[in-house]
Enzyme design. Structure first.
Site, PDB file in Angstrom:
ATOM      1  N   ASP A 112      37.737 -22.814 120.512  1.00  0.00           N
ATOM      2  CA  ASP A 112      36.836 -24.299 120.500  1.00  0.00           C
ATOM      3  C   ASP A 112      35.515 -25.142 120.216  1.00  0.00           C
ATOM      4  O   ASP A 112      34.572 -23.831 120.836  1.00  0.00           O
ATOM      5  CB  ASP A 112      36.593 -24.845 122.397  1.00  0.00           C
ATOM      6  CG  ASP A 112      36.015 -26.494 121.991  1.00  0.00           C
ATOM      7  OD1 ASP A 112      35.874 -26.743 120.927  1.00  0.00           O
ATOM      8  OD2 ASP A 112      36.238 -27.565 123.163  1.00  0.00           O
ATOM      9  N   ASP A 317      36.224 -28.628 112.757  1.00  0.00           N
ATOM     10  CA  ASP A 317      35.757 -28.857 114.311  1.00  0.00           C
ATOM     11  C   ASP A 317      37.761 -27.432 113.879  1.00  0.00           C
ATOM     12  O   ASP A 317      38.420 -27.969 113.447  1.00  0.00           O
ATOM     13  CB  ASP A 317      36.344 -30.021 114.805  1.00  0.00           C
ATOM     14  CG  ASP A 317      36.854 -28.866 116.334  1.00  0.00           C
ATOM     15  OD1 ASP A 317      36.680 -28.485 116.679  1.00  0.00           O
ATOM     16  OD2 ASP A 317      37.998 -30.561 117.109  1.00  0.00           O
TER      17      ASP A 317
END
Length: 435
Positions: A112, A317
């Site tokens: 992440d 991301d």
């Protein structure tokens, strides 16, 4: 200029040398600047899904994640003794295999880049969700050590509380999933190239973990810009990842510096990383414009900028599948593709916002797509923004609208080496076949 489907060829391929430099340790006990390489596993790897089905599953994860990413911008640190629960991204698309403790216990952590905390489930479990590997028992690990409330890592938490046995944390993830426990340090072992063992990494030892938001892994590996992330704790000035297509099993993460990465970074123009005072975790870059076909779209200059209240901007991301553009900008992109693709717009519910009826797999002309970042123009391969599904006869744009925050997703990143140079505060997109 236009491209053709279905012959989706990748025209620019740079072959990066094998990244197998041996890992060393500095005299101070930490890792030296040589890096190491880890394989990544897609959460749906090995499952019998079509590309469209993989995308549909990822879109469901991504919409919740987009909401959480937007909420994080508004999260502020609390200094009271009551734990205030921040809302964090959670689910992602890729897993890192590692082990924790002494003796080591295996687990798969969600990769992440949109959060910082490293955490896994720990005994004694008040509540723990089912996982397919043993749960870490701190009492049997000789390298486990709780962190005090005065620790810099405890102070770096967005929210924390002080108990008799040390620093406590709690995070919620927006879908009734949450993790709560104590902060500690442990030894992490990565089965990479080379294999490496790193002591004294700060992490969250989750004793109360609820919901199914993490059922694809047994914890989370934060790679954000904050002090709690693995990248920051290692002290490396660089890291990179290369993601294969959503159907591929060839993806990897490189932590640290390699001569081959340094050479590769000179072959493309980097774009500066931007700062958002309201959110230090995300990797913001400045999107100045978008070209579809031969037309630079008339998107206002302020559409993708970071606003005074911390909203807006664009982040890169790894855990969000599609690219989501601020709605006003997306509408112009959508309109341009409808004009540029000479096919009827489909009314079939595919989960994607814009699809065209294409019942036969034939060659058609499709518009090129260029993202104009500050100092760098990124020309995307066709397969990074259009998907053809023969079973439904659909050609779909792999993008969608958002409110405020824009996200450059991992489908658009596939088969690029995404190089983060944290010393120079830049990001580079290097064309590369990730296998």
């Amino acid at each position: 200029m236009a491209s053709k489907l279905p012959s989706l060829t990748f025209l620019l391929v740079l072959v990066v040398a094998a990244l197998y430099t041996p890992q060393t340790f500095s005299s101070k006990g930490g890792p030296a600047q040589e890096g190491f390489r880890l394989g990544l596993k897609h959460v749906d790897e090995g499952r019998n899904f079509t590309k469209l089905e993989l995308l549909q599953r990822a879109i469901k994860r991504g919409k919740l994640r987009l909401e959480r990413l937007s909420t994080m911008v508004k999260t502020t640190k609390t200094t009271t003794d009551v734990i205030q629960t921040p809302v964090l991204p959670g689910e992602g698309d890729f897993l890192i295999h590692l082990s924790i403790g002494t003796p080591p216990v295996n687990f798969d952590a969600i990769m992440d880049t949109g959060s910082d905390l490293i955490w896994t489930q720990c005994k004694p479990c008040i509540n723990c969700y089912k996982q397919n590997t043993p749960i870490l028992d701190p009492n049997t690990s000789s390298s486990f050590s709780k962190l005090s409330c005065s620790s810099k890592f405890c102070e770096a938490l967005s929210a924390s509380a002080c108990a008799d046995d040390g620093c406590e944390y709690q995070y919620a993830y927006g879908d009734s999933s949450s993790t709560q426990g104590v902060m500690a340090t442990e030894t992490l072992t990565f089965e990479g190239k080379p294999k490496i063992t790193i002591p004294n990494i700060a992490f969250g030892c989750g004793e109360d973990n609820e919901g199914d938001g993490f059922k694809q892994g047994q914890g989370l590996m934060g790679l954000g810009r904050g002090p709690l992330s693995l990248v920051s704790q290692l002290g490396y000035g660089k890291f990179a990842y290369c993601l294969g297509s959503i159907e591929s099993s060839s993806s990897n993460l490189v932590l640290g510096s390699f001569p081959s990465l340094d050479k590769t970074s000179d072959s493309v123009l980097p774009t500066p990383l931007s700062q958002n005072p309201s959110q230090q975790t995300f990797y913001y870059i400045s999107l100045e414009g978008i070209t579809v076909g031969d037309t630079l779209l008339s998107i206002p200059n302020t559409t993708f900028t970071i606003k005074e209240d911390g909203s807006g901007g664009m982040i890169v991301d790894s855990g969000t599948t599609l690219t989501y553009l601020e709605e006003n900008g997306y509408k112009l992109v959508r309109k341009a593709f409808i004009s540029g693709i000479k096919l009827p717009v489909s009314d079939i519910d595919s989960g994607l916002d814009l699809c065209f009826d294409m019942p036969n797999e034939t060659d058609i002309e499709v518009p090129k797509l260029i993202f104009h970042f500050t100092g760098s123009d990124l020309i995307l391969p066709v397969e990074n923004y259009l998907m053809y599904d023969s079973s439904m006869g659909l050609l779909c744009l792999m993008m969608g609208p958002s409110t405020g925050l824009s996200v450059f997703g991992n489908v658009q990143q596939q088969n690029f080496l995404i190089l983060h140079d944290l010393e120079k505060e830049t990001m580079s997109f290097v064309p590369q076949q990730c296998d």
